[in-house]
Write a protein that holds these residues in place. Structure first.
Motif, short mmCIF file in Angstrom:
data_model
loop_
_atom_site.label_atom_id
_atom_site.label_comp_id
_atom_site.label_asym_id
_atom_site.label_seq_id
_atom_site.Cartn_x
_atom_site.Cartn_y
_atom_site.Cartn_z
N UNK A 81 0.83 -1.20 0.00
CA UNK A 81 0.00 0.00 0.00
C UNK A 81 0.87 1.26 0.00
N UNK A 82 1.91 1.22 0.84
CA UNK A 82 2.80 2.39 0.92
C UNK A 82 3.51 2.63 -0.41
N UNK A 83 4.01 1.54 -1.00
CA UNK A 83 4.70 1.68 -2.28
C UNK A 83 3.74 2.11 -3.38
N UNK A 84 2.50 1.60 -3.33
CA UNK A 84 1.52 1.97 -4.35
C UNK A 84 1.26 3.47 -4.31
N UNK A 85 1.09 4.01 -3.12
CA UNK A 85 0.84 5.45 -2.99
C UNK A 85 2.03 6.27 -3.47
N UNK A 86 3.22 5.75 -3.19
CA UNK A 86 4.42 6.46 -3.63
C UNK A 86 4.62 6.36 -5.15
N UNK A 87 4.28 5.19 -5.70
CA UNK A 87 4.51 4.97 -7.12
C UNK A 87 3.49 5.67 -8.01
N UNK A 88 2.29 5.90 -7.49
CA UNK A 88 1.21 6.46 -8.31
C UNK A 88 1.61 7.78 -8.98
N UNK A 89 2.07 8.79 -8.22
CA UNK A 89 2.47 10.03 -8.90
C UNK A 89 3.73 9.87 -9.75
N UNK A 90 4.59 8.94 -9.36
CA UNK A 90 5.81 8.73 -10.15
C UNK A 90 5.47 8.21 -11.54
N UNK A 91 4.52 7.28 -11.62
CA UNK A 91 4.18 6.73 -12.93
C UNK A 91 3.26 7.67 -13.71
N UNK A 92 2.53 8.52 -13.03
CA UNK A 92 1.80 9.57 -13.75
C UNK A 92 2.80 10.49 -14.46
N UNK A 93 3.90 10.79 -13.77
CA UNK A 93 4.94 11.62 -14.38
C UNK A 93 5.61 10.89 -15.54
N UNK A 94 5.80 9.57 -15.40
CA UNK A 94 6.39 8.78 -16.49
C UNK A 94 5.53 8.85 -17.73
N UNK A 95 4.20 8.69 -17.58
CA UNK A 95 3.32 8.71 -18.73
C UNK A 95 3.30 10.11 -19.38
N UNK A 96 3.36 11.16 -18.54
CA UNK A 96 3.39 12.52 -19.09
C UNK A 96 4.66 12.75 -19.89
N UNK A 97 5.79 12.27 -19.37
CA UNK A 97 7.06 12.43 -20.11
C UNK A 97 7.05 11.59 -21.38
N UNK A 98 6.40 10.43 -21.36
CA UNK A 98 6.28 9.63 -22.58
C UNK A 98 5.51 10.40 -23.64
#
Length: 611
Positions: free
Chosen positions: A204-221
């Motif tokens: 759960x902790x990692x999911x919350x941390x990863x969510x904005x990180x992967x949103x940024x990844x998709x934006x950069x893609x």
């Protein structure tokens, strides 16, 4: 008077929706729910069959150790050890057959579901994007839209193909193994399951941390796709200005941003697996030691001890895939948010339901039209203009006078802030797209040809046209000669955007394409601005022939193209400054006369220089 309907700026494709991505998927794809249920059932049975061999192994060990006192002897009523082992072997065969069959079924169902959802979302997002206003597309980078329609949809497919099944398989493994432990020893159950809360909380902790990180990844893609798509579209300009190194650096910068965003996400997701392994080590060691101690002291059967040791590994080891699956899940959910954000986009312009009364004549009228782009100033200011059916009218003026904006309103690529645009006396906002644009043949300044044969491009607006009708349209546009001279004639494949043809050839194909549609209204936007004198003369001859029986509205920079028009409208700063025939306007000595004098003077200067 009407209210302004200029399109709002497009929302960011990666904007978060108000609901969860999984709920969006469940609600959106109702027709796939039976397949999801079947896939879940197949995975559940498969997991149960996957766990069963460990149980049978414990029963077999129990047979070897205890003989006629074993669980199998009591349950099956068979005293001989080999007979008991034979029954266990047969059960094992059944379990393996069930496991193999359900594994095949689950694989077919999940992977088929992934392909179907991917297909549907790709088609739906493209269809929705295609329906959005022209102004929306003008304010949105094509590469970012392409990133959603292609890359984000593929990202979701990858998760549905494998990730969803892994999560479900892990869940049922925990349930089934937990049931075995609970039926055997609560002490052993607590020790074996001790790592699970650590893994769940960590997930759960990692999911919350990863969510904005992967949103940024998709934006950069999206940034990478947009930059590369733009550069490929302007490759000739890049080469002409020797800007190759500069553009490579631009791509390098956006790619660096994508790489850095990915690395930040990878650092966090990679840290999850070592945490899980340490938790698994603690649980497995506890089961090994405590179970062994209980067995040595006669408080636990050897067969059960064997089962529990193997079950502990069966319980905890799949959890090592949780980190990778969680990584895949977060990428997919970030992509799903972008997909549904794009699906929720709606254009400001909606088609009407009206149709034009036959016969459609193509008469055009603008009444008190005021128009501007987005929140910018007015481009057209109280414009009144009438093109009677059957006549050819031209619109001229200096750059920025509002000529092309006027055509946008006629085609309803945009709507006026005030006033009305009428076609055969009907407000264009009341007409359906087929009724409005089906009555218009449009030739733009920037001709677009699709990759395909010349015939395919000619028949684009009338796919049921016969070969003779196609050739007749080409003859009217004076295009038949050069088309027939091509290597495969009308079957010659032109490159993307028609790059294998000259500008004049593309222009004449575009004119033939409009003629073939047999429109009531022919609209031309600077159709001769980028062609040579010979091609201009050919287009003028074609226009004289095809406009004899239909209405034509022509925007022109070269005044020689429109000197024979029934009426010429001269725009200045968004208003009609002058109107009349060529001779009348030249005699009036106003704006048109000045433009005509400049063009005649330039022509004379060129002739003099040639001498």
């Amino acid at each position: 008077m009407t209210t302004a309907t200029t399109a709002a700026p497009p929302a960011q494709a990666d904007a978060s929706g108000s609901t969860s991505p999984l709920r969006d998927l469940w609600q959106h794809h109702r027709r796939f729910r039976p397949r999801v249920v079947a896939a879940v059932a197949a995975t559940t049975v498969n997991t149960a069959a996957d766990v069963a061999p460990e149980l049978l192994l414990g029963v077999a060990v129990d047979v070897v150790v205890r003989g006629s006192d074993s669980f199998a002897a009591t349950f099956f009523g068979v005293e001989g050890r080999f007979g008991q082992l034979l029954i266990i072997a047969l059960l094992n065969v059944v379990v393996w057959v069930v496991e193999s069959a359900t594994d095949y079924a689950a694989s077919i169902l999940w992977r088929g579901l992934a392909q179907s959802v991917e297909h549907d979302l790709r088609v739906e997002t493209y269809a929705n994007v295609q329906d959005l206003d022209v102004s929306w597309h003008e304010g949105s980078a094509p590469g970012r839209v392409l990133s959603v329609v292609s890359d984000d949809v593929n990202q979701l497919e990858r998760f549905l193909d494998t990730g969803a099944r892994v999560i479900l398989h892990t869940f049922w493994t925990v349930v089934f193994v937990g049931a075995v432990f609970a039926a055997t020893s609560w002490t052993m159950t607590l020790l074996a399951f001790l790592p699970v809360p650590v893994i769940v909380i960590g997930s759960i902790a990692f999911q919350r941390r990863l969510e904005p990180l992967y949103a940024a990844v998709r934006a950069r893609a999206g940034d990478v796709s947009a930059t590369i798509a733009t550069n490929l579209g302007g490759l000739t300009t890049i080469k002409a200005f020797t800007a190759e190194k500069r553009e490579v650096e631009r791509v390098r910068e956006v790619s660096d941003g994508y790489r850095d965003a990915n690395l930040r996400a990878i650092r966090w997701s990679s840290a999850f697996v070592p945490l899980i392994r340490m938790a698994i080590l603690a649980g497995f060691t506890s089961t090994l030691l405590l179970g062994g101690w209980l067995t040595i002291n006669g408080r636990l059967e050897v067969g059960l001890y064997t089962v529990l040791v193997f079950m502990t590994q069966r319980l905890l080891w799949p959890l090592t895939d949780v980190g990778q699956t969680l990584d895949l899940y977060q990428r997919a959910m970030a992509s799903t948010r972008r997909i549904f954000a794009l699906l929720r986009e709606r254009g400001e312009q909606q088609p009407g339901t009206g149709v034009l009364a036959p016969p459609v004549r193509g008469g055009v009228e603008l009444r008190g039209v005021r128009f501007g782009y987005a929140d910018g100033p007015d481009v057209l200011r109280g414009l009144d203009l009438v093109v009677p059916a059957g006549q050819t009218h031209a619109v001229v003026g200096t750059t920025g006078a509002g000529k092309s904006s006027l055509l946008r309103l006629v085609l309803r690529f945009s709507d006026p802030r005030e006033g009305q645009v009428l076609l055969d006396g009907t407000d264009v906002r009341e007409l359906g797209w087929d009724a409005l644009r089906g009555a218009i043949g449009y030739v733009s300044q920037d001709v677009f040809l699709f990759h395909g044969t010349v015939r395919d491009n000619l028949a684009y607006g009338r796919v049921d046209a016969t070969d003779e009708q196609v050739r007749e349209a080409a003859r009217l546009a004076e295009a038949d000669g050069f088309i027939s001279a091509l290597p495969q004639g009308y079957d010659t494949v032109v490159g993307e955007r028609g790059q294998t043809l000259s500008g004049g050839q593309r222009q004449r194909i575009a004119l033939a394409r409009a003629i073939l549609r047999d429109p009531a209204l022919l609209v031309l936007d600077e159709a001769t601005s980028a062609v040579d004198t010979e091609t201009e003369a050919a287009i003028q001859r074609s226009l004289a022939a095809v406009t004899a029986s239909r209405t034509a509205l022509v925007v022109a920079h070269r005044l020689s193209t429109v000197r024979d028009a029934d009426r010429i409208w001269v725009l200045s700063e968004g208003r009609v400054a002058e109107a009349g025939s060529h001779d009348e306007l030249v005699a009036a000595g106003g704006i048109y006369a000045g433009l005509w004098a400049v063009q005649i003077g330039e022509a004379a200067g060129v002739v003099g220089a040639a001498r």
